[in-house]
Design an enzyme around this catalytic site. Structure first.
Site, PDB file in Angstrom:
ATOM      1  CE  LYS A  39      -3.898  -2.255   2.278  1.00  0.00           C
ATOM      2  NZ  LYS A  39      -4.769  -2.323   3.472  1.00  0.00           N
ATOM      3  CB  CYS A  75      -1.073   0.834   8.589  1.00  0.00           C
ATOM      4  SG  CYS A  75       0.005   2.073   9.325  1.00  0.00           S
ATOM      5  CG  ASP A  76      -3.343  -4.782   5.725  1.00  0.00           C
ATOM      6  OD1 ASP A  76      -4.164  -4.185   5.004  1.00  0.00           O
ATOM      7  OD2 ASP A  76      -3.507  -5.945   6.129  1.00  0.00           O
ATOM      8  CB  SER A  77      -4.610  -4.808  11.183  1.00  0.00           C
ATOM      9  OG  SER A  77      -4.162  -3.540  11.607  1.00  0.00           O
ATOM     10  N   GLY A  84       1.181  -4.182  10.413  1.00  0.00           N
ATOM     11  CA  GLY A  84       2.375  -3.841   9.666  1.00  0.00           C
ATOM     12  C   GLY A  84       2.414  -2.354   9.379  1.00  0.00           C
TER      13      GLY A  84
END
Length: 234
Positions: free
Chosen positions: A81, A99-101, A136
């Site tokens: 992203k 960000c990514d969860s 992340g």
């Protein structure tokens, strides 16, 4: 537990060479992440990455010849992203954060449930237990690296994690919660800053990580680009 429902971008001052662009660009449309930055006094603009998460994971899995673990998946998506947004002209001169969860239970990664059936199934598996929410973070210094322009060319990331313990909720509570629609667009199928907070008994770690963005982690990444957290304060 972050959601990707659209959220208005936050306007603030910045120190890029572009008059209207803050120094920090958030490669996300998550209202939870936007709220964390705004509450921390950080100026930013949100630019949606338009990344196909399933395709990115499938491509990485095929390339590596095996499934990604939850931490690797969270970092991969955050990087994908951030780099996608850093490549667009609108982000020139900014520092881009992606960000990514990903939620982990019994070593298995779980993203967004999307459907009520999947969300209810996951809650019946999670209730009374503890899982780990991995977020992340990936930072791309998109400023010019020419002399005196301040850019470092840095592109780096890390994962912040926190354990989440769930109450032993009833089937009726699960069905009612899922019916609200709140868990469907959230990693792991839950929130800690909405209705789902009633069903969380404990968090071990930074709660901001569970919402989807650790400000302390952002601070560390900025340092790698020769910036301080004060540089992105509004």
């Amino acid at each position: 537990m972050t959601t990707d429902a659209p959220s208005p971008a936050s306007a603030a001052t910045g120190t890029t060479g572009t008059q209207d662009l803050p120094l920090l660009v958030l490669a996300s449309q998550s209202p939870g992440r936007a709220r964390i930055l705004a509450d921390a006094g950080i100026g930013f603009e949100a630019i949606v990455s338009d990344v196909d998460e399933d395709a990115a994971v499938a491509e990485a899995t095929a390339r590596l010849g095996g499934a990604l673990d939850p931490l690797a998946m969270a970092l991969l998506l955050a990087r994908t992203k951030a780099e996608a947004v850093a490549a667009v002209e609108a982000a020139d001169g900014a520092v881009v954060l992606g960000c990514d969860s990903v939620f982990e239970l019994d070593g298995v990664p779980y993203g967004k449930p999307h459907t009520p059936e999947v969300a209810a199934e996951r809650w019946r598996a999670m209730r009374g237990r503890t899982g780990i929410l991995h977020t992340g973070h990936w930072l791309v210094d998109n400023r010019s690296t020419e002399e005196d322009d301040g850019g470092t060319g840095a592109t780096l990331g890390t994962v912040a994690s926190a354990s989440v313990t769930f109450a032993d909720v009833t089937d009726a509570e699960i069905d009612a919660y899922v019916a609200t629609g709140e868990p469907l667009p959230c990693a792991g199928g839950f929130t800690i800053d909405g209705r789902g907070s009633a069903f969380i008994t404990g968090i071990d770690g930074d709660p901001h990580t569970v919402v989807g963005l650790s400000v302390n982690t952002l601070r560390s990444l900025l340092a790698s680009a020769n910036l301080s957290i004060m540089d992105v304060w509004a």
